[in-house]
Design a protein around this motif. Structure first.
Motif, short mmCIF file in Angstrom:
data_model
loop_
_atom_site.label_atom_id
_atom_site.label_comp_id
_atom_site.label_asym_id
_atom_site.label_seq_id
_atom_site.Cartn_x
_atom_site.Cartn_y
_atom_site.Cartn_z
N ALA A 244 34.92 3.22 53.24
CA ALA A 244 34.77 4.25 52.22
C ALA A 244 35.49 3.90 50.91
CB ALA A 244 35.32 5.58 52.75
N ASP A 247 32.10 1.95 46.62
CA ASP A 247 30.80 2.64 46.60
C ASP A 247 29.66 1.62 46.76
OD1 ASP A 247 30.51 1.39 44.14
OD2 ASP A 247 31.05 3.18 42.99
N GLU A 257 38.59 10.95 46.86
CA GLU A 257 37.15 11.08 46.71
C GLU A 257 36.37 10.34 47.79
OE1 GLU A 257 36.15 9.86 42.74
OE2 GLU A 257 37.83 10.98 41.87
N GLN A 258 37.05 9.75 48.75
CA GLN A 258 36.36 8.96 49.77
C GLN A 258 35.61 9.85 50.77
OE1 GLN A 258 39.09 6.19 51.60
NE2 GLN A 258 39.57 5.18 49.66
N ARG A 259 34.50 9.32 51.28
CA ARG A 259 33.73 10.02 52.31
C ARG A 259 34.40 9.74 53.66
NH1 ARG A 259 28.00 7.61 51.91
NH2 ARG A 259 27.74 8.95 53.76
N ARG A 260 35.10 10.71 54.15
CA ARG A 260 35.94 10.48 55.32
C ARG A 260 35.14 10.30 56.61
NH1 ARG A 260 41.83 12.97 54.13
NH2 ARG A 260 41.77 12.59 51.88
N GLU A 261 33.87 10.66 56.59
CA GLU A 261 33.06 10.41 57.77
C GLU A 261 32.81 8.92 57.96
OE1 GLU A 261 30.06 11.16 54.40
OE2 GLU A 261 32.04 11.90 55.04
N LEU A 262 33.08 8.12 56.93
CA LEU A 262 32.93 6.67 57.03
C LEU A 262 34.17 6.00 57.60
CD1 LEU A 262 31.17 5.85 53.61
CD2 LEU A 262 30.11 6.16 55.87
N GLY A 302 40.20 16.57 54.61
CA GLY A 302 39.86 16.28 53.22
C GLY A 302 41.12 16.27 52.38
#
Length: 408
Positions: A244, A247, A257-262, A302
């Motif tokens: 994450a 981009d 701002e990172q997509r934590r699901e990644l 988050g």
């Protein structure tokens, strides 16, 4: 990744294993290191053309061994032996295959961190021999000219030769004195892979993976060492965010701002388990505390859910245990999140006259971030531009320049 990139990653992974095999077999660290460099050059030339050999590590041991023996047979000749490359670049001989089967990287790591060498020399030699970093990369990490670093590494190799150091793991009683530098070197190797200090490259996965692999080996060799477990936890918890961190076009993405699901849930679970098992049992060291901070970040759903008060408390302990400008810099961010950006900026001001921050972009980058949080757009924009000018990393330059442009 290109084929050349895959070869480079493989060679970086194999370099310390090949060097360890040669030093165990022949002694003479300095001569073995030179022979390994020649073998790597041969591999870079031949492998992209001919394809990977069946056993790349044994191939490198074979080529390096023959180059080494050639050199010893004609010590005064000092010439490249291209005419022997075809003979050397065949199937590995049985002795080379046997030598390459054993992984002596951990022994090599402790040899590079021998107390007869100065600490800067220990770190530089380890980053070269075990981390596989170039002299130029190490010089950038230490903020010194490349020629100065080349001389430092050469003197370190000569010191090992003169001292007649044996290629073996230190006795248990001698390990604590060398463990600190070993951990620091592994941490530097990981960081150079996770966030390269210069150039256009993004994260170098092979380098971070090798640092984690060696730290696992070290943890198995010295069970019960809290700081070793702490470093392993820190590397796992940090590496878990790698997917994450950039981009789709390779731009850096800040933690908030990172997509934590990644993020890698398995690595986070392992890292948290290590922190839980070691923190608070016996004396607490800086790697355990940094791992605990990383765990707080990684367990939060988050950015808004992050327990910044706990992070600030951990940084305050870390600053007592291991004071330094980088710790103060990170504590300033936590102070800003708990007490407001102006409080964080006030703490940053204490670093303005610290010479250790003169050659890094980090102070300007954090100041820019806190000024942006405080609503001082013009000052934040200039601080971002200043930070962009100071970093040698193209990815960081691009990120900081874009942040500045966004505030225009």
């Amino acid at each position: 990744m290109t084929a050349d990139g895959r070869v480079e990653d493989l060679l970086r992974e194999l370099t310390p294993q090949v060097l360890g095999a040669l030093v165990r077999r022949y002694g003479r660290f300095d001569a073995c290191e030179d022979a390994v460099q020649e073998a790597l050059l041969a591999a870079v030339t031949r492998w992209p053309v001919d394809g990977l050999p069946e056993d790349p590590r044994a191939w490198l041991v074979t080529v390096a061994s023959r180059r080494l023996i050639d050199e010893w047979r004609s010590e005064s000749a000092r010439r490249r032996r291209e005419e022997q490359s075809a003979a050397a670049e065949t199937d590995p001989d049985p002795d080379a295959a046997a030598a390459s089967a054993r992984d002596d990287t951990l022994t090599l790591l402790f040899l590079c961190c021998h107390p007869s060498l100065s600490v800067p020399s220990q770190l530089a030699l380890t980053l070269r021999a075990v981390g596989g970093l170039s002299t130029a990369e190490i010089a950038k990490a230490f903020l010194v000219p490349e020629a100065t670093m080349a001389q430092r590494i050469a003197r370190a190799k000569q010191s090992i030769r003169r001292a007649g150091l044996r290629f073996e793991l230190p006795a248990p009683a001698d390990r604590p004195d060398r463990l600190h530098v070993v951990l620091q070197a592994l941490y530097l190797v990981f960081n150079e892979g996770y966030a390269p200090s210069s150039g256009t490259d993004g994260p170098r996965v092979g380098l971070t993976a090798e640092a984690i692999r060696l730290t696992r080996m070290l943890a198995a060799a010295v069970p019960g060492e809290g700081e070793v477990a702490g470093l392993l936890a820190l590397l796992l918890l940090t590496d878990a965010r790698r997917a994450a961190r950039t981009d789709e076009v390779g731009g850096l993405v800040p933690l908030a701002e990172q997509r934590r699901e990644l993020w890698d849930a398995d690595q986070i679970a392992e890292g948290v388990a290590l922190v839980t098992a070691t923190l608070g049992r016996g004396s607490v060291g800086p790697y355990q505390l940094q791992a605990a901070i990383a765990a707080v970040h990684d367990e939060a759903a988050g950015d808004a859910d992050t327990d910044w008060a706990e992070i600030l408390a951990l940084y305050e302990v870390l600053e007592r245990v291991s004071p330094g400008p980088v710790v103060t810099l990170n504590r300033a961010v936590a102070v800003a999140r708990v007490h407001g950006p102006r409080a964080g900026l006030a703490l940053l001001g204490t670093l303005d006259d610290d010479d250790r921050m003169a050659h890094t972009h980090r102070l300007a980058a954090v100041r820019a971030h806190l000024l942006e949080l405080a609503g001082d757009t013009a000052a934040a924009r200039e601080a971002y531009r200043d930070a962009a000018r100071r970093t040698a990393s193209v990815a960081e330059q691009r990120y900081l320049t874009l942040r500045a442009a966004r505030l225009s």
